[in-house]
Scaffold this motif. Structure first.
Motif, short mmCIF file in Angstrom:
data_model
loop_
_atom_site.label_atom_id
_atom_site.label_comp_id
_atom_site.label_asym_id
_atom_site.label_seq_id
_atom_site.Cartn_x
_atom_site.Cartn_y
_atom_site.Cartn_z
N VAL A 78 0.80 -1.23 0.00
CA VAL A 78 0.00 0.00 0.00
C VAL A 78 0.83 1.28 0.00
CG1 VAL A 78 -2.02 -1.09 1.04
CG2 VAL A 78 -0.34 0.00 2.51
N ASP A 79 2.07 1.20 0.42
CA ASP A 79 2.89 2.41 0.51
C ASP A 79 4.23 2.23 -0.17
OD1 ASP A 79 1.14 4.13 1.93
OD2 ASP A 79 1.51 2.96 3.73
N ALA A 80 4.25 1.47 -1.25
CA ALA A 80 5.50 1.20 -1.95
C ALA A 80 6.21 2.51 -2.31
CB ALA A 80 5.23 0.39 -3.21
N GLY A 81 7.45 2.58 -1.90
CA GLY A 81 8.25 3.75 -2.24
C GLY A 81 8.09 4.93 -1.31
N GLU A 82 7.09 4.92 -0.47
CA GLU A 82 6.88 6.04 0.46
C GLU A 82 7.73 5.84 1.71
OE1 GLU A 82 4.96 8.82 0.05
OE2 GLU A 82 4.70 8.09 -1.99
N PRO A 83 8.42 6.86 2.15
CA PRO A 83 9.21 6.71 3.37
C PRO A 83 8.30 6.63 4.60
CG PRO A 83 9.27 8.97 2.63
CD PRO A 83 8.52 8.20 1.58
N LEU A 84 8.76 5.89 5.59
CA LEU A 84 8.01 5.82 6.85
C LEU A 84 8.05 7.17 7.55
CD1 LEU A 84 9.19 2.39 8.26
CD2 LEU A 84 6.91 2.95 7.45
N PHE A 85 9.19 7.82 7.49
CA PHE A 85 9.38 9.11 8.15
C PHE A 85 9.81 10.11 7.08
CE2 PHE A 85 10.75 5.72 11.08
CZ PHE A 85 9.75 5.83 12.02
N ALA A 86 8.90 10.97 6.69
CA ALA A 86 9.19 11.91 5.62
C ALA A 86 9.95 13.12 6.13
CB ALA A 86 7.89 12.35 4.96
N PRO A 87 10.94 13.56 5.37
CA PRO A 87 11.65 14.78 5.74
C PRO A 87 10.79 16.01 5.43
CG PRO A 87 12.47 13.96 3.67
CD PRO A 87 11.48 12.95 4.17
N HIS A 88 11.21 17.14 5.92
CA HIS A 88 10.52 18.39 5.61
C HIS A 88 10.54 18.57 4.09
CE1 HIS A 88 9.86 22.67 5.09
NE2 HIS A 88 9.39 22.71 6.32
N ASP A 93 17.42 25.91 4.60
CA ASP A 93 18.09 26.88 3.74
C ASP A 93 19.45 26.28 3.36
OD1 ASP A 93 19.56 28.95 2.66
OD2 ASP A 93 19.11 30.37 4.28
N PRO A 94 19.70 26.10 2.06
CA PRO A 94 20.98 25.49 1.65
C PRO A 94 22.20 26.30 2.06
CG PRO A 94 19.69 26.19 -0.28
CD PRO A 94 18.86 26.45 0.94
N GLY A 95 22.02 27.57 2.37
CA GLY A 95 23.13 28.41 2.81
C GLY A 95 23.42 28.31 4.29
N CYS A 96 22.59 27.58 5.02
CA CYS A 96 22.76 27.49 6.47
C CYS A 96 23.52 26.20 6.82
CB CYS A 96 21.40 27.48 7.15
SG CYS A 96 21.49 27.21 8.93
N PRO A 97 24.73 26.33 7.37
CA PRO A 97 25.51 25.13 7.71
C PRO A 97 24.82 24.26 8.76
CG PRO A 97 26.78 27.15 8.13
CD PRO A 97 25.45 27.57 7.65
N THR A 98 24.15 24.88 9.72
CA THR A 98 23.45 24.10 10.75
C THR A 98 22.30 23.31 10.12
OG1 THR A 98 24.00 25.74 12.43
CG2 THR A 98 22.22 24.21 12.94
N GLY A 99 21.55 23.98 9.26
CA GLY A 99 20.45 23.31 8.59
C GLY A 99 20.91 22.11 7.77
N ARG A 100 22.00 22.27 7.02
CA ARG A 100 22.54 21.15 6.23
C ARG A 100 22.99 20.01 7.15
NH1 ARG A 100 25.40 25.30 3.67
NH2 ARG A 100 27.33 24.49 4.56
N ALA A 101 23.65 20.36 8.24
CA ALA A 101 24.13 19.33 9.16
C ALA A 101 22.97 18.58 9.80
CB ALA A 101 25.03 19.96 10.22
N ALA A 103 19.90 18.28 8.64
CA ALA A 103 19.22 17.50 7.60
C ALA A 103 19.98 16.20 7.32
CB ALA A 103 19.06 18.32 6.33
N GLY A 104 21.29 16.27 7.22
CA GLY A 104 22.10 15.07 6.98
C GLY A 104 22.02 14.09 8.13
N TYR A 105 22.09 14.61 9.34
CA TYR A 105 22.01 13.75 10.52
C TYR A 105 20.65 13.05 10.57
CZ TYR A 105 21.69 12.20 15.31
OH TYR A 105 21.51 11.43 16.43
N LEU A 106 19.58 13.82 10.37
CA LEU A 106 18.24 13.24 10.44
C LEU A 106 17.99 12.25 9.31
CD1 LEU A 106 16.05 16.28 11.55
CD2 LEU A 106 16.85 14.34 12.93
#
Length: 145
Positions: A78-88, A93-101, A103-106
């Motif tokens: 029923v959910d083929a290809g859908e992630p269990l936990f969707a990211p935002h 903001d790609p210019g924000c180092p904290t945001g990138r870090a 996002a990568g961690y999560l």
């Protein structure tokens, strides 16, 4: 909804035995429209988990023994290809180092959590669910389902 429908079918009886259930019957129990249930059943049919019969006593029945259907099979159907936990959806903001870090961690955390959940779903069969439903429906020991 898919697990609810399959639970009803499993409690209905042995694979292919007895009358099938209609989408209207399942929808009444789930408290949704039969069209919604037919869409879910179509996914389950494509995955080989249910089949339909026409005529008297027709309806939906299990295509496999309950011991051969896991909740992982249901999720994949029923959910083929859908992630269990969707990211935002927009991401940081790609210019924000904290945001990138963050996002990568999560992303790594989500991947590991998803693998664990899928593994656990693979351990639970519809037969096990059927036994648990019977125990809950008939708590006094009458486990006829």
């Amino acid at each position: 909804m898919a697990v609810h429908a399959l639970g009803m079918l499993a409690c209905q009886g042995a694979r292919g035995a007895g009358p099938g259930l209609t989408s209207a019957t399942i929808a009444g129990s789930v408290r949704t429209n039969p069209v919604v249930i037919r869409r879910v059943l179509a996914d389950l049919r494509r995955a080989g988990l249910v089949t339909t019969r026409r005529g008297a006593g027709g309806g939906v029945v299990l295509a496999r023994a309950p011991s051969r259907i896991t909740l992982r099979c249901v999720w994949d159907a029923v959910d083929a290809g859908e992630p269990l936990f969707a990211p935002h959806p927009a991401g940081p903001d790609p210019g924000c180092p904290t945001g990138r870090a963050v996002a990568g961690y999560l992303a790594g955390l989500r991947g590991r959590a998803e693998a664990l959940v899928r593994a656990e779903l693979g351990k639970v069969t519809l037969a096990r669910l059927q036994r648990e439903l019977s125990r809950r429906i008939h708590p006094q020991g009458d486990h006829r389902a």
